[in-house]
Design a protein around this motif. Structure first.
Motif, PDB file in Angstrom:
ATOM      1  N   ASP A  74       0.850  -1.192   0.000  1.00  0.00           N
ATOM      2  CA  ASP A  74       0.000   0.000   0.000  1.00  0.00           C
ATOM      3  C   ASP A  74       0.885   1.241   0.000  1.00  0.00           C
ATOM      4  OD1 ASP A  74      -2.205  -1.661   0.168  1.00  0.00           O
ATOM      5  OD2 ASP A  74      -2.244  -1.608   2.379  1.00  0.00           O
ATOM      6  N   HIS A  75       0.447   2.243  -0.705  1.00  0.00           N
ATOM      7  CA  HIS A  75       1.143   3.550  -0.729  1.00  0.00           C
ATOM      8  C   HIS A  75       2.569   3.446  -1.286  1.00  0.00           C
ATOM      9  CE1 HIS A  75      -2.266   4.493   1.786  1.00  0.00           C
ATOM     10  NE2 HIS A  75      -1.798   3.747   2.800  1.00  0.00           N
ATOM     11  N   LYS A  87       3.234   3.509  -4.731  1.00  0.00           N
ATOM     12  CA  LYS A  87       3.357   4.292  -5.956  1.00  0.00           C
ATOM     13  C   LYS A  87       3.929   5.688  -5.717  1.00  0.00           C
ATOM     14  CE  LYS A  87       0.732   5.503 -10.118  1.00  0.00           C
ATOM     15  NZ  LYS A  87       1.083   6.921 -10.144  1.00  0.00           N
ATOM     16  N   PRO A  88       3.528   6.391  -4.637  1.00  0.00           N
ATOM     17  CA  PRO A  88       4.115   7.725  -4.409  1.00  0.00           C
ATOM     18  C   PRO A  88       5.633   7.709  -4.214  1.00  0.00           C
ATOM     19  CG  PRO A  88       2.116   7.454  -3.114  1.00  0.00           C
ATOM     20  CD  PRO A  88       2.426   6.119  -3.705  1.00  0.00           C
ATOM     21  N   ARG A 112       5.003  -2.426   7.768  1.00  0.00           N
ATOM     22  CA  ARG A 112       4.623  -1.044   8.067  1.00  0.00           C
ATOM     23  C   ARG A 112       5.693  -0.259   8.834  1.00  0.00           C
ATOM     24  NH1 ARG A 112       0.821  -3.638  11.826  1.00  0.00           N
ATOM     25  NH2 ARG A 112      -0.738  -3.410  10.175  1.00  0.00           N
ATOM     26  N   VAL A 157       5.372   2.447   4.154  1.00  0.00           N
ATOM     27  CA  VAL A 157       4.389   1.801   3.289  1.00  0.00           C
ATOM     28  C   VAL A 157       3.645   0.776   4.131  1.00  0.00           C
ATOM     29  CG1 VAL A 157       5.711   2.142   1.171  1.00  0.00           C
ATOM     30  CG2 VAL A 157       6.016   0.051   2.502  1.00  0.00           C
ATOM     31  N   LYS A 216      -8.165  -4.860   0.314  1.00  0.00           N
ATOM     32  CA  LYS A 216      -7.955  -3.479  -0.119  1.00  0.00           C
ATOM     33  C   LYS A 216      -9.273  -2.704  -0.064  1.00  0.00           C
ATOM     34  CE  LYS A 216      -3.854  -3.738  -3.061  1.00  0.00           C
ATOM     35  NZ  LYS A 216      -3.170  -2.613  -2.399  1.00  0.00           N
ATOM     36  N   ARG A 220      -7.509  -1.408   3.360  1.00  0.00           N
ATOM     37  CA  ARG A 220      -6.074  -1.708   3.302  1.00  0.00           C
ATOM     38  C   ARG A 220      -5.478  -1.932   4.697  1.00  0.00           C
ATOM     39  NH1 ARG A 220      -3.657   2.063  -1.614  1.00  0.00           N
ATOM     40  NH2 ARG A 220      -5.387   1.703  -3.054  1.00  0.00           N
TER      41      ARG A 220
END
Length: 578
Positions: free
Chosen positions: A450-451, A453-454, A518, A534, A564, A568
């Motif tokens: 998760d997260h 892509k940024p 995490r 992430v 998701k 998530r």
């Protein structure tokens, strides 16, 4: 002319057994015979057989000629039927005869060679002919000392004669080896080919100098072991002799190298290839014990093979440690030059000298491989011996390059090159194996970051790659030994947990994986460090018995999508349909 219907026999003449001359009786005649035939002509006095000695007379001989002087009453010297002796250095002999008061008379030149006549003390005429042919003893010496022993084999497969070097090859003396049959000395496995090679010798075209090259065979040693050879022969039809001439070309070294190459071609493990290379050295250096080693790490080798591996004790002053440190050969001619503990161990094994040859692989900063050769004899290797080691060292270098490339290709075919964990193919293959076997409870965890892509968008793909590598390392460290972690693609990972004690144990694994993912990740960016956080969503499913891997992964993917959709940072489990 042969009688009608009878085939004429054409014998093969093998030389002159002896020449019979006449002499008077009495000690004075024997003294004169000794002076002329022994002192002047250089023959050796040969004892007569006991049953003939009562008749008197003298026998003389060399390696190729025998002269028998028999007492005759009344005595008549030979003048017309006289022996003609070939002489390689005629002039010095003539000077010696002249000095001894012997009259030398020129003889008629019939073939361009110088000839003279002399008379022995009894009036027997001797003709001396200058010849530059090699003496028979030269050929005998060649046959006796040949590295690859010569033997004469009858057409029935019986050994009629063998050179003295057979003892070094097989341990048999020539006397022990002669009169043996091929089926007594050739291994049962190679006997049919050897016998066929003997038959084929009679079919060789006339323009062939020899035949049978490369016919492999194993010959029996006197200790009961077998030695590999290649048999090469010259047939009787080409030599004009009543036998086949065959020599046994040593093939142990080449055969071992061939087996090493075959092992490489068959993708055998490195220890198997090294074992064949050790055997090649032991064939090239008689009485040697060899270890072929790779992967030196200061104290020990990662892998070693051969008969001398038990002597590879650790220590900075061992010959192999010194050779690998310096990159040069280290040759110790006596156990006195070894460390005390190693010397004691070597002598207990009956070994005295130790030679170490380091081998460097192109592209590696220093040598990590070596040959270690032990011998029961003190001394250093001859240049000829060491050249065989160096030649085999080149093949070891090639072998190690093959091994490095092989392992690199194998790694690339089974691992994700960025993260080092298994790739998608390996994961699915293992999943299929477990499904077919149906052994124990197993579960699949399908993980999507998760997260993530940024990270790529804001800081670039190098930063994203470092995050993926870190996550893969954390996953591998968080699962049990034997559990399989794989990168499925992009920022997706999967974990296969095998043989769970309880199916619900997979849920504890999912919680643990969410926790390790995490945690913040420090990503170096030039002189700065970027803190990245992430998370992950996990689809969890059990492995159904004999279900296709694609079915299992599809069920885990549906569970992942549900996780998701629920916000998530969590896991969702889909059970196997009842």
């Amino acid at each position: 002319m042969a009688p009608p219907g009878d085939e004429q026999v054409c014998p093969t003449y093998l030389g002159i057994d002896h020449v019979q001359l006449a002499m008077p009786a009495g000690p004075q005649a024997e003294t004169e015979a000794d002076r002329f035939y022994g002192s002047l002509l250089g023959f050796e006095r040969i004892p007569k057989p006991a049953e003939l000695a009562v008749r008197g007379g003298c026998w003389f001989g060399s390696s190729s000629v025998q002269l028998h002087l028999g007492v005759e009453e009344p005595f008549h010297p030979a003048s017309k039927a006289h022996p003609a002796l070939k002489v390689d250095h005629l002039e010095p002999l003539l000077a010696q005869l002249a000095a001894g008061g012997v009259d030398v008379r020129p003889a008629e030149d019939v073939d361009g060679r110088r000839r003279v006549h002399v008379d022995d003390p009894f009036g027997n005429r001797i003709e001396l002919i200058e010849s530059h042919e090699l003496a028979p003893e030269v050929f005998r010496a060649l046959a006796d000392t040949a590295v690859n022993p010569f033997c004469i084999i009858g057409k029935d497969g019986t050994i009629e004669w063998v050179g003295a070097s057979i003892e070094e090859l097989l341990g048999w003396t020539p006397e022990e080896f002669t009169s043996k049959r091929l089926d007594e000395i050739v291994s049962p496995a190679s006997l049919p080919d050897a016998m066929q090679g003997l038959v084929v010798l009679d079919q060789v075209p006339e323009d062939y100098p020899r035949a049978g090259a490369g016919v492999p065979a194993e010959l029996l040693r006197s200790d009961g072991s077998w030695t590999p050879v290649d048999l090469i022969g010259a047939p009787a039809r080409l030599t004009g002799l009543p036998w086949h001439i065959v020599f046994a070309q040593r093939a142990g070294y080449q055969r071992a190298l061939d087996r090493a190459l075959e092992a490489m071609a068959e993708d055998a493990g490195l220890p198997d290839v090294l074992l064949h290379l050790a055997a090649a050295i032991e064939q090239a250096i008689p009485y040697s014990s060899v270890a072929v080693c790779d992967g030196w790490r200061t104290r020990r080798f990662r892998v070693a093979a051969g008969s001398a591996v038990d002597l590879l004790v650790p220590g900075p002053d061992t010959p192999w440690a010194l050779a690998l440190e310096s990159g040069d050969d280290v040759l110790v001619g006596s156990a006195d030059g070894l460390p005390v503990t190693l010397a004691t161990q070597a002598r207990a094994a009956g070994l005295e000298s130790c030679w170490a040859h380091p081998v460097a692989v192109p592209g590696e900063p220093e040598p990590v491989a070596a040959f270690v050769i032990w011998r029961p004899l003190a001394g250093l290797p001859t240049p000829f011996t060491w050249s065989a080691v160096q030649r085999t060292g080149k093949l070891l270098r090639l072998t190690l390059q093959w091994d490095r490339s092989h392992r690199t290709l194998e790694y690339a075919a089974t691992h994700d090159t960025l993260t080092g964990v298994a790739n998608r193919k390996v994961f699915l293959d293992r999943l299929r194996e477990l499904s077919r076997a149906g052994v124990g409870e197993s579960a699949v965890l399908f993980i999507d970051l998760d997260h993530f892509k940024p990270v790529n968008d804001d800081h670039g793909h190098p930063a994203g790659d470092q995050v993926l590598a870190e996550i893969a390392g954390r996953l591998a460290a968080a699962v049990r030994p034997g559990d399989l972690v794989a990168r499925i693609g992009g920022d997706e990972f999967a974990v296969l947990c095998e043989r769970l004690a309880d199916p619900d144990d997979a849920e504890a694994v999912a919680d643990r994986l969410l926790d390790v993912i995490r945690r913040p990740i420090a990503v170096p960016l030039g002189d700065d460090t970027l803190g990245v956080e992430v998370g992950a969503s996990i689809g969890l499913t059990d492995l159904g018995l004999r279900q296709p891997a694609e079915t299992v992964m599809a069920r885990a993917d549906r569970a992942l999508r549900e996780a998701k959709g629920l916000g998530r940072g969590r896991w969702v489990r889909h059970a196997v349909p009842g």
